[in-house]
Motif scaffolding. Structure first.
Motif, PDB file in Angstrom:
ATOM      1  N   THR A 185       4.667   7.006   1.683  1.00 22.05           N
ATOM      2  CA  THR A 185       5.737   6.024   1.561  1.00 22.05           C
ATOM      3  C   THR A 185       5.130   4.650   1.303  1.00 22.05           C
ATOM      4  OG1 THR A 185       7.787   5.220   2.591  1.00 22.05           O
ATOM      5  CG2 THR A 185       5.880   5.464   4.040  1.00 22.05           C
ATOM      6  N   PRO A 186       5.797   3.816   0.504  1.00 22.12           N
ATOM      7  CA  PRO A 186       5.276   2.465   0.299  1.00 22.12           C
ATOM      8  C   PRO A 186       5.487   1.622   1.555  1.00 22.12           C
ATOM      9  CG  PRO A 186       7.314   2.777  -0.941  1.00 22.12           C
ATOM     10  CD  PRO A 186       6.977   4.093  -0.304  1.00 22.12           C
ATOM     11  N   VAL A 187       4.497   0.804   1.892  1.00 21.97           N
ATOM     12  CA  VAL A 187       4.571  -0.082   3.056  1.00 21.97           C
ATOM     13  C   VAL A 187       3.997  -1.445   2.688  1.00 21.97           C
ATOM     14  CG1 VAL A 187       4.467   1.753   4.806  1.00 21.97           C
ATOM     15  CG2 VAL A 187       2.341   0.721   3.952  1.00 21.97           C
ATOM     16  N   ASN A 188       4.316  -2.435   3.519  1.00 21.73           N
ATOM     17  CA  ASN A 188       3.716  -3.761   3.411  1.00 21.73           C
ATOM     18  C   ASN A 188       2.682  -3.884   4.526  1.00 21.73           C
ATOM     19  OD1 ASN A 188       5.435  -4.655   1.311  1.00 21.73           O
ATOM     20  ND2 ASN A 188       7.029  -5.119   2.789  1.00 21.73           N
ATOM     21  N   LEU A 189       1.449  -4.101   4.160  1.00 25.73           N
ATOM     22  CA  LEU A 189       0.372  -4.252   5.131  1.00 25.73           C
ATOM     23  C   LEU A 189       0.281  -5.721   5.525  1.00 25.73           C
ATOM     24  CD1 LEU A 189      -1.931  -2.815   6.640  1.00 25.73           C
ATOM     25  CD2 LEU A 189      -3.392  -3.328   4.679  1.00 25.73           C
ATOM     26  N   LEU A 190       0.539  -6.006   6.788  1.00 29.05           N
ATOM     27  CA  LEU A 190       0.523  -7.362   7.314  1.00 29.05           C
ATOM     28  C   LEU A 190      -0.856  -7.669   7.877  1.00 29.05           C
ATOM     29  CD1 LEU A 190       2.065  -9.958   8.280  1.00 29.05           C
ATOM     30  CD2 LEU A 190       2.505  -8.696  10.408  1.00 29.05           C
ATOM     31  N   THR A 191      -1.416  -8.819   7.508  1.00 27.39           N
ATOM     32  CA  THR A 191      -2.682  -9.270   8.080  1.00 27.39           C
ATOM     33  C   THR A 191      -2.435 -10.585   8.815  1.00 27.39           C
ATOM     34  OG1 THR A 191      -3.923  -8.235   6.293  1.00 27.39           O
ATOM     35  CG2 THR A 191      -5.077  -9.893   7.593  1.00 27.39           C
ATOM     36  N   VAL A 192      -2.783 -10.613  10.101  1.00 33.58           N
ATOM     37  CA  VAL A 192      -2.654 -11.811  10.935  1.00 33.58           C
ATOM     38  C   VAL A 192      -3.995 -12.060  11.589  1.00 33.58           C
ATOM     39  CG1 VAL A 192      -1.494 -12.851  12.925  1.00 33.58           C
ATOM     40  CG2 VAL A 192      -0.196 -11.385  11.359  1.00 33.58           C
ATOM     41  N   ASP A 193      -4.582 -13.211  11.325  1.00 31.69           N
ATOM     42  CA  ASP A 193      -5.889 -13.575  11.892  1.00 31.69           C
ATOM     43  C   ASP A 193      -6.937 -12.494  11.644  1.00 31.69           C
ATOM     44  OD1 ASP A 193      -4.822 -15.986  12.829  1.00 31.69           O
ATOM     45  OD2 ASP A 193      -4.206 -15.069  14.729  1.00 31.69           O
ATOM     46  N   GLY A 194      -6.915 -11.903  10.453  1.00 35.09           N
ATOM     47  CA  GLY A 194      -7.899 -10.899  10.077  1.00 35.09           C
ATOM     48  C   GLY A 194      -7.633  -9.507  10.621  1.00 35.09           C
ATOM     49  N   VAL A 195      -6.556  -9.337  11.367  1.00 29.79           N
ATOM     50  CA  VAL A 195      -6.190  -8.041  11.947  1.00 29.79           C
ATOM     51  C   VAL A 195      -5.008  -7.495  11.154  1.00 29.79           C
ATOM     52  CG1 VAL A 195      -5.461  -6.842  14.045  1.00 29.79           C
ATOM     53  CG2 VAL A 195      -6.989  -8.820  14.202  1.00 29.79           C
ATOM     54  N   ARG A 196      -5.035  -6.187  10.875  1.00 33.15           N
ATOM     55  CA  ARG A 196      -4.011  -5.573  10.030  1.00 33.15           C
ATOM     56  C   ARG A 196      -3.002  -4.768  10.861  1.00 33.15           C
ATOM     57  NH1 ARG A 196      -6.844  -3.071   4.909  1.00 33.15           N
ATOM     58  NH2 ARG A 196      -7.474  -1.521   6.422  1.00 33.15           N
ATOM     59  N   TYR A 197      -1.746  -4.838  10.400  1.00 31.22           N
ATOM     60  CA  TYR A 197      -0.644  -4.184  11.099  1.00 31.22           C
ATOM     61  C   TYR A 197       0.296  -3.530  10.089  1.00 31.22           C
ATOM     62  CZ  TYR A 197      -2.038  -7.308  14.891  1.00 31.22           C
ATOM     63  OH  TYR A 197      -2.754  -7.983  15.845  1.00 31.22           O
ATOM     64  N   LEU A 198       0.955  -2.472  10.535  1.00 30.92           N
ATOM     65  CA  LEU A 198       2.067  -1.880   9.805  1.00 30.92           C
ATOM     66  C   LEU A 198       3.321  -2.121  10.633  1.00 30.92           C
ATOM     67  CD1 LEU A 198       0.539   1.497   8.616  1.00 30.92           C
ATOM     68  CD2 LEU A 198       1.151  -0.476   7.202  1.00 30.92           C
ATOM     69  N   VAL A 199       4.345  -2.672   9.998  1.00 31.11           N
ATOM     70  CA  VAL A 199       5.615  -2.972  10.648  1.00 31.11           C
ATOM     71  C   VAL A 199       6.676  -2.096  10.001  1.00 31.11           C
ATOM     72  CG1 VAL A 199       7.341  -4.774  11.080  1.00 31.11           C
ATOM     73  CG2 VAL A 199       4.893  -5.354  11.088  1.00 31.11           C
ATOM     74  N   ALA A 200       7.556  -1.541  10.827  1.00 30.59           N
ATOM     75  CA  ALA A 200       8.645  -0.703  10.314  1.00 30.59           C
ATOM     76  C   ALA A 200       9.943  -1.514  10.317  1.00 30.59           C
ATOM     77  CB  ALA A 200       8.784   0.553  11.166  1.00 30.59           C
ATOM     78  N   PRO A 201      10.248  -2.187   9.215  1.00 28.35           N
ATOM     79  CA  PRO A 201      11.440  -3.038   9.200  1.00 28.35           C
ATOM     80  C   PRO A 201      12.740  -2.260   9.344  1.00 28.35           C
ATOM     81  CG  PRO A 201      10.534  -2.841   6.999  1.00 28.35           C
ATOM     82  CD  PRO A 201       9.552  -2.193   7.935  1.00 28.35           C
ATOM     83  N   ARG A 239       0.865  -1.168   0.000  1.00 28.67           N
ATOM     84  CA  ARG A 239       0.000   0.000   0.000  1.00 28.67           C
ATOM     85  C   ARG A 239       0.905   1.222   0.000  1.00 28.67           C
ATOM     86  NH1 ARG A 239      -2.882  -3.822  -0.130  1.00 28.67           N
ATOM     87  NH2 ARG A 239      -4.948  -4.125   0.763  1.00 28.67           N
ATOM     88  N   VAL A 240       0.341   2.352  -0.310  1.00 31.47           N
ATOM     89  CA  VAL A 240       1.029   3.618  -0.083  1.00 31.47           C
ATOM     90  C   VAL A 240       0.447   4.163   1.206  1.00 31.47           C
ATOM     91  CG1 VAL A 240       1.421   5.962  -0.895  1.00 31.47           C
ATOM     92  CG2 VAL A 240       1.489   4.057  -2.521  1.00 31.47           C
ATOM     93  N   LEU A 241       1.307   4.399   2.172  1.00 34.12           N
ATOM     94  CA  LEU A 241       0.898   4.969   3.446  1.00 34.12           C
ATOM     95  C   LEU A 241       0.958   6.483   3.334  1.00 34.12           C
ATOM     96  CD1 LEU A 241       0.370   4.949   6.551  1.00 34.12           C
ATOM     97  CD2 LEU A 241       2.873   4.851   6.814  1.00 34.12           C
ATOM     98  N   ALA A 242      -0.129   7.140   3.703  1.00 32.46           N
ATOM     99  CA  ALA A 242      -0.148   8.604   3.778  1.00 32.46           C
ATOM    100  C   ALA A 242      -0.396   8.964   5.241  1.00 32.46           C
ATOM    101  CB  ALA A 242      -1.243   9.179   2.895  1.00 32.46           C
ATOM    102  N   VAL A 243       0.490   9.757   5.795  1.00 30.28           N
ATOM    103  CA  VAL A 243       0.356  10.201   7.178  1.00 30.28           C
ATOM    104  C   VAL A 243       0.813  11.650   7.253  1.00 30.28           C
ATOM    105  CG1 VAL A 243       2.628   9.327   7.893  1.00 30.28           C
ATOM    106  CG2 VAL A 243       0.832   9.577   9.592  1.00 30.28           C
ATOM    107  N   ARG A 244       0.130  12.436   8.063  1.00 30.64           N
ATOM    108  CA  ARG A 244       0.486  13.855   8.187  1.00 30.64           C
ATOM    109  C   ARG A 244       1.801  14.021   8.948  1.00 30.64           C
ATOM    110  NH1 ARG A 244      -2.930  17.504   5.985  1.00 30.64           N
ATOM    111  NH2 ARG A 244      -5.081  16.796   5.786  1.00 30.64           N
TER     112      ARG A 244
END
Length: 168
Positions: free
Chosen positions: A62-78, A47-52
């Motif tokens: 910024t481009p990010v990878n949206l992680l889904t675990v058990d139907g719940v979504r997370y953003l991880v900062a590698p 996804r493209v993350l847009a944040v103020r």
């Protein structure tokens, strides 16, 4: 899993930890993924993350990878405590963009003790892309090893706040 409210004024113990991506990542891979994502093609959850911005108030993307675990979504900062993570703490949410579709969300930072399973899932999916930023820790590492690197990698629980809308 418990989550902590994002507090823009709280010190982060690993705030100095930022892994800079290499030239190939910045100039080829990130640009290619961002280009496809802007056109509505998700690459493994991209996804493209847009944040103020926390100081300017301007939208930052910024481009990010949206992680889904058990139907719940997370953003991880590698790459660690980077600009988007600081902005996320201050803003408490933002937008996830895929092509012309925009999804508003709120974000709550996940406690370090709750990160091992999430980091493991993230590394299972994207280790080839981001493994270098985890100092030898991978999806098969122990919970203790994952917990040891957890402070260096912010994770945010993403909760959508409305329907997906077409971008303006």
């Amino acid at each position: 899993m418990s989550a902590q409210p994002a507090d823009p004024n709280s010190p982060t113990p690993a705030a100095a930890h930022v892994m800079k991506p290499g030239w190939l990542t910045v100039n080829v891979f990130n640009r290619a993924v961002a280009w496809m994502t802007r056109r509505g093609i998700s690459v493994w959850g991209s996804r493209v993350l847009a944040v103020r911005g926390r100081k300017s108030g301007e939208w930052r993307r910024t481009p990010v990878n949206l992680l889904t675990v058990d139907g719940v979504r997370y953003l991880v900062a590698p790459r660690g405590h980077v600009q988007w993570t600081h902005n996320m703490r201050a803003a408490g949410g933002g937008q996830l963009i895929l092509g012309k579709h925009v999804q508003d969300f709120t974000a709550v930072e996940v406690a370090d003790d709750d990160k091992p399973a999430l980091l493991r899932a993230y590394l299972k999916r994207w280790k080839a892309e981001v493994g270098v930023f985890f100092g030898g820790v991978g999806p098969d590492s122990s919970d203790d090893e994952l917990r040891a690197v957890a402070p260096k990698h912010p994770v945010f629980l993403v909760t959508t706040t409305g329907p997906t809308t077409p971008a303006a």
